[in-house]
Design a protein around this motif. Structure first.
Motif, PDB file in Angstrom:
ATOM      1  N   ASP A   1    -144.785 -17.933  12.890  1.00 26.20           N
ATOM      2  CA  ASP A   1    -143.774 -18.991  12.918  1.00 26.20           C
ATOM      3  C   ASP A   1    -143.897 -19.826  14.190  1.00 26.20           C
ATOM      4  O   ASP A   1    -143.860 -21.068  14.146  1.00 26.20           O
TER       5      ASP A   1
ATOM      6  N   ILE B   1    -145.981 -20.926   4.175  1.00 32.20           N
ATOM      7  CA  ILE B   1    -145.133 -20.272   3.184  1.00 32.20           C
ATOM      8  C   ILE B   1    -145.749 -18.914   2.885  1.00 32.20           C
ATOM      9  O   ILE B   1    -146.922 -18.822   2.510  1.00 32.20           O
TER      10      ILE B   1
ATOM     11  N   ARG C   1    -143.716 -29.356   5.706  1.00 37.92           N
ATOM     12  CA  ARG C   1    -142.855 -28.362   6.346  1.00 37.92           C
ATOM     13  C   ARG C   1    -143.392 -28.036   7.733  1.00 37.92           C
ATOM     14  O   ARG C   1    -144.578 -28.206   8.012  1.00 37.92           O
TER      15      ARG C   1
ATOM     16  N   THR D   1    -141.768 -20.323   6.227  1.00 39.28           N
ATOM     17  CA  THR D   1    -140.807 -20.133   5.145  1.00 39.28           C
ATOM     18  C   THR D   1    -141.160 -18.831   4.446  1.00 39.28           C
ATOM     19  O   THR D   1    -142.298 -18.654   4.010  1.00 39.28           O
TER      20      THR D   1
ATOM     21  N   ALA E   1    -137.294 -19.522  -1.750  1.00 36.64           N
ATOM     22  CA  ALA E   1    -136.865 -20.598  -0.856  1.00 36.64           C
ATOM     23  C   ALA E   1    -137.311 -21.970  -1.356  1.00 36.64           C
ATOM     24  O   ALA E   1    -136.734 -22.985  -0.954  1.00 36.64           O
TER      25      ALA E   1
END
Length: 268
Positions: free
Chosen positions: A110, A121, A256, A260, A265
C-alpha cells in the motif's frame, strides 16, 4: 482505451485461463508474460494456443521491458510481493491473485503504491460466488457473535490458510462482535488444536485442512444458542470462475491510488 496487460504466472493454473481471455477481450492487449518454466517460448504456444508474438520472460524485469499498464500476478507466495513492488516501481498498476501475503506485506505494498501514484487490487479469491461468501458472512456477523472459519484445500497447496480464508478472517475480525467462547489462553490440553487467531481487534479462529480431493473450499460457521448457520463456498477444478473477476479488477485498477482489498470493493 486499450489496457496493456502483463500476466505473471502465464502458464500456471489460472494464467492458462487468463491469457486467452485477455487475447479475446477487445479492450485488452497482452503486452507481456512471465513464467520461469516457459521462458523464451511464445506466450500462446506455451499454453497450446496459436502464437501471440509475446515472448515469455523468466523474471519480472524482463516482462516489464515493453510498455504496459497492468500486471496481473498469479505466481507463487514467495515471489508475489517482489513482483508487485517491482511493477509499482516501474509505474504499473497491479492486480494480485496470488495468496500467501500477510497484513505487513499488504501495508508495504500500500505504501509503495501510494508513493508511485498507482493502484493495486488484491483479493484472496476473484470468483464472484466467493465474493458473495464474504458479503453474506459480514452481514451475518452483525447479528451472531460467534464465528469461526474452516479452510479446505488440496494436499499440495503451499500456503495456509488460503487467501480466501485469510482475507475473510481479517475483514471479519475488524467488524465482528466479541466471541462468547472461552479464550484460547484459558484452555488446557493442546490449545493449538483451536486453530490460528487471525486479524483484530476481535480475532477469528481459522482451521485449515489440507487433503486430497479438495480444490478450494471455505466455510464460515456461526453458532448461537440452539442453532447454527454455515455459509460455504466450494471451488471446482477449473480456473474459469476467477477470470471474469480478475479482468474486472484489471479494468478498475487504473486511476486508483494505493491498495484495495477484495473484489467486493469494486463489484458494485
Amino acid at each position: 482505451m486499450t489496457i496493456r496487460i502483463v500476466v505473471a504466472g502465464a502458464t500456471g493454473w489460472v494464467g492458462k485461463a487468463l491469457v486467452p481471455a485477455v487475447l479475446a477481450a477487445p479492450d485488452l492487449e497482452l503486452a507481456g508474460a512471465l513464467s520461469r518454466a516457459a521462458a523464451g517460448q511464445d506466450a500462446g504456444t506455451a499454453i497450446g494456443l496459436a502464437p501471440t508474438g509475446v515472448t515469455v520472460a523468466a523474471e519480472i524485469g524482463a516482462a516489464l521491458a515493453a510498455p504496459s499498464d497492468v500486471v496481473i500476478d498469479y505466481t507463487k507466495p514467495h515471489v508475489v510481493k517482489a513482483n508487485t513492488l517491482a511493477a509499482l516501481a516501474a509505474g504499473r498498476n497491479v492486480v494480485i491473485g496470488t495468496s500467501g501475503l500477510g497484513a505487513d506485506d499488504y501495508a508495504e505494498i500500500d505504501a509503495a503504491a501510494k508513493a508511485a501514484g498507482k493502484g493495486v487490487i488484491a483479493a484472496g479469491n476473484f470468483s464472484i460466488t466467493a465474493t458473495l461468501l464474504k458479503r453474506f458472512t459480514l452481514e451475518a456477523a452483525k447479528y451472531v457473535a460467534d464465528v469461526e472459519i474452516i479452510d479446505y484445500a488440496s494436499a499440495k497447496k503451499p500456503d495456509t490458510p488460503s487467501g480466501t480464508a485469510r482475507e475473510l478472517a481479517e475483514t471479519l475480525a475488524s467488524v465482528r462482535q466479541a466471541a462468547t467462547s472461552k479464550p484460547v489462553s484459558e484452555l488446557s490440553g493442546l490449545p493449538a488444536t483451536r486453530g490460528a487467531a487471525v486479524g483484530g481487534p476481535e480475532p477469528v479462529q481459522v482451521h485449515s485442512l489440507r487433503l486430497p480431493s479438495f480444490v478450494l473450499a471455505c466455510e464460515a460457521v456461526f453458532g448461537a444458542p440452539d442453532e447454527r448457520l454455515v455459509i460455504r463456498h466450494d471451488a471446482g477444478s477449473s480456473a474459469a470462475p476467477y477470470v471474469a473477476g480478475t479482468l474486472l479488477a484489471a479494468r478498475k485498477v487504473i486511476g486508483r491510488v494505493g491498495l484495495t482489498r477484495g473484489l467486493d470493493a469494486i463489484l458494485d
